[in-house]
Write a protein that holds these residues in place. Structure first.
Motif, PDB file in Angstrom:
ATOM      1  N   PRO A 121      47.578 -24.766  14.021  1.00 22.24           N
ATOM      2  CA  PRO A 121      47.316 -25.201  15.254  1.00 22.24           C
ATOM      3  C   PRO A 121      46.674 -23.793  15.856  1.00 22.24           C
ATOM      4  O   PRO A 121      45.820 -24.135  16.666  1.00 22.24           O
ATOM      5  CB  PRO A 121      48.469 -25.200  15.897  1.00 22.24           C
ATOM      6  CG  PRO A 121      49.519 -26.042  14.668  1.00 22.24           C
ATOM      7  CD  PRO A 121      48.938 -25.400  13.628  1.00 22.24           C
ATOM      8  N   SER A 122      46.949 -22.860  15.620  1.00 15.62           N
ATOM      9  CA  SER A 122      46.238 -21.418  16.205  1.00 15.62           C
ATOM     10  C   SER A 122      44.723 -21.514  15.717  1.00 15.62           C
ATOM     11  O   SER A 122      43.994 -21.033  16.550  1.00 15.62           O
ATOM     12  CB  SER A 122      46.842 -20.214  15.751  1.00 15.62           C
ATOM     13  OG  SER A 122      46.964 -20.154  14.422  1.00 15.62           O
ATOM     14  N   ASP A 123      44.456 -21.744  14.528  1.00 18.79           N
ATOM     15  CA  ASP A 123      43.192 -21.948  14.074  1.00 18.79           C
ATOM     16  C   ASP A 123      42.329 -22.741  14.819  1.00 18.79           C
ATOM     17  O   ASP A 123      41.088 -22.716  15.304  1.00 18.79           O
ATOM     18  CB  ASP A 123      43.104 -22.319  12.653  1.00 18.79           C
ATOM     19  CG  ASP A 123      43.608 -21.411  11.672  1.00 18.79           C
ATOM     20  OD1 ASP A 123      43.302 -20.134  11.968  1.00 18.79           O
ATOM     21  OD2 ASP A 123      44.252 -21.569  10.488  1.00 18.79           O
ATOM     22  N   ILE A 124      42.873 -24.149  15.193  1.00 25.72           N
ATOM     23  CA  ILE A 124      42.324 -25.034  15.995  1.00 25.72           C
ATOM     24  C   ILE A 124      41.683 -24.557  17.294  1.00 25.72           C
ATOM     25  O   ILE A 124      40.838 -24.845  17.941  1.00 25.72           O
ATOM     26  CB  ILE A 124      43.193 -26.224  15.896  1.00 25.72           C
ATOM     27  CG1 ILE A 124      43.131 -27.246  14.492  1.00 25.72           C
ATOM     28  CG2 ILE A 124      42.331 -27.424  16.707  1.00 25.72           C
ATOM     29  CD1 ILE A 124      41.945 -27.537  13.991  1.00 25.72           C
ATOM     30  N   GLU A 125      42.946 -23.790  17.764  1.00 27.27           N
ATOM     31  CA  GLU A 125      42.725 -23.220  19.379  1.00 27.27           C
ATOM     32  C   GLU A 125      41.511 -22.228  19.133  1.00 27.27           C
ATOM     33  O   GLU A 125      40.595 -22.336  20.291  1.00 27.27           O
ATOM     34  CB  GLU A 125      43.859 -22.665  19.684  1.00 27.27           C
ATOM     35  CG  GLU A 125      43.852 -22.050  21.006  1.00 27.27           C
ATOM     36  CD  GLU A 125      43.619 -23.037  22.266  1.00 27.27           C
ATOM     37  OE1 GLU A 125      42.828 -22.809  23.220  1.00 27.27           O
ATOM     38  OE2 GLU A 125      43.789 -24.376  21.992  1.00 27.27           O
ATOM     39  N   ARG A 126      41.347 -21.306  18.318  1.00 27.92           N
ATOM     40  CA  ARG A 126      40.320 -20.541  18.033  1.00 27.92           C
ATOM     41  C   ARG A 126      39.010 -21.338  17.808  1.00 27.92           C
ATOM     42  O   ARG A 126      37.928 -20.610  18.765  1.00 27.92           O
ATOM     43  CB  ARG A 126      40.580 -19.622  16.847  1.00 27.92           C
ATOM     44  CG  ARG A 126      41.726 -18.585  17.171  1.00 27.92           C
ATOM     45  CD  ARG A 126      42.058 -17.754  15.992  1.00 27.92           C
ATOM     46  NE  ARG A 126      40.765 -16.575  15.933  1.00 27.92           N
ATOM     47  CZ  ARG A 126      39.667 -16.545  14.968  1.00 27.92           C
ATOM     48  NH1 ARG A 126      39.991 -17.148  13.927  1.00 27.92           N
ATOM     49  NH2 ARG A 126      38.667 -15.584  15.185  1.00 27.92           N
ATOM     50  N   MET A 127      39.055 -22.353  17.170  1.00 28.41           N
ATOM     51  CA  MET A 127      37.538 -22.938  17.194  1.00 28.41           C
ATOM     52  C   MET A 127      37.242 -23.665  18.373  1.00 28.41           C
ATOM     53  O   MET A 127      36.049 -23.640  19.018  1.00 28.41           O
ATOM     54  CB  MET A 127      37.683 -24.014  16.179  1.00 28.41           C
ATOM     55  CG  MET A 127      37.961 -23.718  14.695  1.00 28.41           C
ATOM     56  SD  MET A 127      38.224 -25.115  13.740  1.00 28.41           S
ATOM     57  CE  MET A 127      39.243 -24.445  12.184  1.00 28.41           C
ATOM     58  N   ARG A 128      38.415 -24.011  19.226  1.00 26.78           N
ATOM     59  CA  ARG A 128      38.021 -24.580  20.595  1.00 26.78           C
ATOM     60  C   ARG A 128      37.385 -23.395  21.533  1.00 26.78           C
ATOM     61  O   ARG A 128      36.595 -23.677  22.221  1.00 26.78           O
ATOM     62  CB  ARG A 128      39.549 -25.082  21.134  1.00 26.78           C
ATOM     63  CG  ARG A 128      39.761 -26.628  20.883  1.00 26.78           C
ATOM     64  CD  ARG A 128      40.595 -27.111  21.930  1.00 26.78           C
ATOM     65  NE  ARG A 128      41.352 -28.329  21.278  1.00 26.78           N
ATOM     66  CZ  ARG A 128      42.748 -27.987  20.871  1.00 26.78           C
ATOM     67  NH1 ARG A 128      43.547 -27.055  20.751  1.00 26.78           N
ATOM     68  NH2 ARG A 128      43.338 -29.097  20.309  1.00 26.78           N
ATOM     69  N   GLU A 129      37.883 -22.517  21.471  1.00 28.79           N
ATOM     70  CA  GLU A 129      37.445 -21.162  22.147  1.00 28.79           C
ATOM     71  C   GLU A 129      36.409 -20.954  21.947  1.00 28.79           C
ATOM     72  O   GLU A 129      35.354 -20.443  22.837  1.00 28.79           O
ATOM     73  CB  GLU A 129      38.503 -19.903  21.985  1.00 28.79           C
ATOM     74  CG  GLU A 129      39.866 -20.330  22.802  1.00 28.79           C
ATOM     75  CD  GLU A 129      40.887 -19.125  22.337  1.00 28.79           C
ATOM     76  OE1 GLU A 129      40.637 -18.060  21.371  1.00 28.79           O
ATOM     77  OE2 GLU A 129      42.144 -19.062  22.827  1.00 28.79           O
ATOM     78  N   ALA A 130      35.732 -20.907  20.791  1.00 29.37           N
ATOM     79  CA  ALA A 130      34.431 -20.526  20.202  1.00 29.37           C
ATOM     80  C   ALA A 130      33.420 -21.648  20.488  1.00 29.37           C
ATOM     81  O   ALA A 130      32.243 -21.180  21.037  1.00 29.37           O
ATOM     82  CB  ALA A 130      34.561 -20.309  18.727  1.00 29.37           C
ATOM     83  N   LEU A 131      34.098 -22.650  20.729  1.00 28.45           N
ATOM     84  CA  LEU A 131      33.074 -23.844  21.169  1.00 28.45           C
ATOM     85  C   LEU A 131      32.788 -23.710  22.711  1.00 28.45           C
ATOM     86  O   LEU A 131      31.847 -24.006  23.167  1.00 28.45           O
ATOM     87  CB  LEU A 131      33.569 -25.248  20.916  1.00 28.45           C
ATOM     88  CG  LEU A 131      32.731 -26.619  20.661  1.00 28.45           C
ATOM     89  CD1 LEU A 131      31.881 -26.124  19.605  1.00 28.45           C
ATOM     90  CD2 LEU A 131      33.660 -27.810  20.412  1.00 28.45           C
ATOM     91  N   GLU A 132      33.943 -23.249  23.338  1.00 30.10           N
ATOM     92  CA  GLU A 132      33.664 -23.097  24.740  1.00 30.10           C
ATOM     93  C   GLU A 132      32.684 -22.091  24.999  1.00 30.10           C
ATOM     94  O   GLU A 132      31.988 -22.047  25.808  1.00 30.10           O
ATOM     95  CB  GLU A 132      34.908 -22.676  25.388  1.00 30.10           C
ATOM     96  CG  GLU A 132      35.016 -22.769  27.069  1.00 30.10           C
ATOM     97  CD  GLU A 132      34.668 -24.098  27.528  1.00 30.10           C
ATOM     98  OE1 GLU A 132      34.177 -24.157  28.882  1.00 30.10           O
ATOM     99  OE2 GLU A 132      34.829 -25.241  26.978  1.00 30.10           O
ATOM    100  N   ILE A 133      32.787 -20.899  24.282  1.00 35.37           N
ATOM    101  CA  ILE A 133      31.848 -19.632  24.589  1.00 35.37           C
ATOM    102  C   ILE A 133      30.387 -20.187  24.253  1.00 35.37           C
ATOM    103  O   ILE A 133      29.593 -19.969  24.935  1.00 35.37           O
ATOM    104  CB  ILE A 133      32.143 -18.298  23.259  1.00 35.37           C
ATOM    105  CG1 ILE A 133      33.636 -17.980  23.758  1.00 35.37           C
ATOM    106  CG2 ILE A 133      31.328 -17.741  23.292  1.00 35.37           C
ATOM    107  CD1 ILE A 133      34.159 -16.749  22.883  1.00 35.37           C
TER     108      ILE A 133
END
Length: 260
Positions: A121-133
């Motif tokens: 789940p933390s990996d997925i969250e980091r992907m989401r954050e990268a996508l937002e950036i």
């Protein structure tokens, strides 16, 4: 005559040297236009991407000039001292941009497949954050900073929990960012709307990751990098604005999704 004392390592170098010799032999004069890319590819029995890369090599040597919508023009001949630009590193070490994308496509589609199984789940969250950036960078006026793009791909590699795969991905990106050929390709591209298309691709990859669907993740990453290749080839086409071919088949048979 300027001597070339190296054995070509890349396909584009072989073609570039053939074209270079034709310049030396007087087949083309200063101010003349090279034949269309398609004609060169057919004559030398290679793909158009290899010809594109060979022309970039000649550009970096200050032998030709690309005029968008017009063609490639000879501006110097090899025996001219002005043509001896500092391109020894380029000619010996640099990878053609489309060859680089092919390598990324093969590696990163497999990384995505594995990451879809391993991601926490933390990996997925980091992907989401990268996508937002990435989204914010695209929306920022005049911003072409690739931080979010690179970070998204890196997050996927890190989700595999395999440090060697992470290192391999980083090395590919470092070669891209230090590549004079990659930079020269991009200097001919004026329309940056393609970044929005790639953001949509990334969203599809993230969706597959969230669903823990390795097949869909592999397919989405493969298709994303195919879109990158096709779009860059199309947007940098100085001869024919109507793009008419792919580097190779978009999706191999074993990557085509089967409906369940």
């Amino acid at each position: 005559m300027l001597m070339i004392n190296f054995e070509p390592k890349r396909s584009y170098q072989t073609i570039g040297l053939i074209l270079r010799k034709e310049l030396s032999d007087g087949l083309y004069t200063i101010g003349s236009r090279l034949p269309p890319e398609r004609d060169i590819a057919e004559r030398l029995n290679v793909g158009r991407t290899v010809v594109r890369e060979a022309i970039i090599m000649l550009e970096l040597e200050n032998l030709v000039e690309v005029k968008k919508g017009s063609g490639v023009y000879v501006i110097n001949l090899p025996q001219d001292k002005n043509s001896q630009a500092d391109s020894s590193f380029v000619r010996q070490e640099d990878i053609g941009p489309f060859e680089m994308l092919q390598a990324r496509q093969l590696l990163e589609s497999t990384i995505a497949e594995f990451a879809a199984v391993q991601a926490t789940p933390s990996d997925i969250e980091r992907m989401r954050e990268a996508l937002e950036i990435e989204k914010n960078e695209i929306e920022s006026e005049g911003s072409l900073d690739p931080t979010g793009d690179r970070l998204f791909h890196l997050c996927i590699a890190e989700a595999t929990q395999n440090s060697l795969l992470v290192d391999m991905l980083k090395q590919l990106w470092e070669r891209r960012e230090s590549s004079p050929m990659w930079k020269k390709l991009h200097c001919h591209i004026e329309n940056k709307d393609y970044c929005k298309e790639w953001l949509d691709d990334h969203a599809q990859i993230l969706l597959a990751m969230k669903r823990k669907d390795p097949r869909a993740a592999k397919h989405a990453m493969w298709q994303h990098l195919e879109h990158v290749k096709v779009r860059l080839l199309e947007l940098s086409d100085f001869n024919d604005p109507q793009f008419d071919g792919y580097l190779f088949d978009s999706i191999p048979a074993n990557l085509v999704s089967q409906e369940k």
